[in-house]
Design a protein around this motif. Sequence first.
Motif, PDB file in Angstrom:
ATOM      1  N   PRO A   1      -1.030   3.855  -6.175  1.00 33.17           N
ATOM      2  CA  PRO A   1      -2.404   3.427  -5.875  1.00 33.17           C
ATOM      3  C   PRO A   1      -2.815   2.244  -6.743  1.00 33.17           C
ATOM      4  O   PRO A   1      -2.470   2.170  -7.925  1.00 33.17           O
TER       5      PRO A   1
ATOM      6  N   PRO B   1      -4.658   7.775  -3.673  1.00 35.91           N
ATOM      7  CA  PRO B   1      -4.567   7.509  -2.240  1.00 35.91           C
ATOM      8  C   PRO B   1      -5.742   8.101  -1.472  1.00 35.91           C
ATOM      9  O   PRO B   1      -6.299   9.137  -1.848  1.00 35.91           O
TER      10      PRO B   1
ATOM     11  N   GLY C   1       1.183  10.305  -1.239  1.00 34.31           N
ATOM     12  CA  GLY C   1      -0.200  10.526  -0.829  1.00 34.31           C
ATOM     13  C   GLY C   1      -0.525  11.924  -0.349  1.00 34.31           C
ATOM     14  O   GLY C   1      -1.649  12.393  -0.518  1.00 34.31           O
TER      15      GLY C   1
ATOM     16  N   HIS D   1       0.806  -1.214   0.000  1.00 34.25           N
ATOM     17  CA  HIS D   1       0.000   0.000   0.000  1.00 34.25           C
ATOM     18  C   HIS D   1       0.843   1.269   0.000  1.00 34.25           C
ATOM     19  O   HIS D   1       0.339   2.361  -0.216  1.00 34.25           O
TER      20      HIS D   1
ATOM     21  N   ASP E   1      -7.013   2.243  -1.281  1.00 31.55           N
ATOM     22  CA  ASP E   1      -7.059   3.425  -2.141  1.00 31.55           C
ATOM     23  C   ASP E   1      -8.480   3.729  -2.615  1.00 31.55           C
ATOM     24  O   ASP E   1      -9.347   2.843  -2.631  1.00 31.55           O
TER      25      ASP E   1
ATOM     26  N   ARG F   1      -2.047   8.148   4.995  1.00 33.09           N
ATOM     27  CA  ARG F   1      -2.614   7.388   3.894  1.00 33.09           C
ATOM     28  C   ARG F   1      -3.256   6.097   4.404  1.00 33.09           C
ATOM     29  O   ARG F   1      -2.628   5.306   5.110  1.00 33.09           O
TER      30      ARG F   1
END
Length: 265
Positions: A67, A138, A193, A63, A258, A254
Amino acid sequence: MRLIHCACGASLIDDSLTAEQFTLPELPTQKDLKFLDRIAREVLPEDPTPSLDEIQRNPAVAHLGAPNFAPQRPSEPLRIIVSGSDRALGLVLTRLMRADTMWAEVAYLPVDPQSPAAVLWGAGSVDLAVSGPVRPIPCIRTDFGEVAAGSAELFTGDGGGRYIGEVVVDSDVLVSPEKEYGARLVPTVDAPGIAAVPYVTPVVDKRRIFRRTPRLDGTRALTGRALQSGGNEIAVRIDDHLRPRPVNRVTFYRHLRDIQAVRGS
């Protein structure tokens, strides 16, 4: 495709938008939006993909990168079109995040085509909202469980004085105590992000003789996955909406999943 229109307040209603229409307050509560949980369960009764806890324990931490498209495969695509303000969009995204249904596609029809989220998403047309492509971005949230759709600001008190605290992006100091006046952050369309800049003039003109636009120092912009602040009487404004009470610390970071954003280039 199952098409849902969340019409928030005095927002765009278009006869050409053939979707299930839900008329909502300008700023819908999480209770107002619970019907989205039911609709998500109808197209995906069980989610066989890794849970948030499992993702968090994964040493690969995928992650942190670009994204990703959601791995879930519902019986039919679910697209939620939000018409209204950036704040309304953020509240819908907050509902999806809290229900862990962020695999749903989200499109935006802004009442203000120049708002931060509208610009970020390249949003505005009904055609894009209905048939545009998903381009994940994000999801930026707070430690109190709220999504920032387009922007957020931190300042002390009423914004007329210098910031009593520190703002750090990842491990770099953006705002030092009693030097700057606060900070503004926006989500980015790619990793990491968050992008943030300091306010170098008061956020609010205390004299109120004339309306003055606060100045940001773009040459000192920082990017990262998280922004943290600790201090006194921190005012937090998310998508132009001031939280009711100041705090002594706040974190924006973040999320593990996403946003499946339907957006322009």
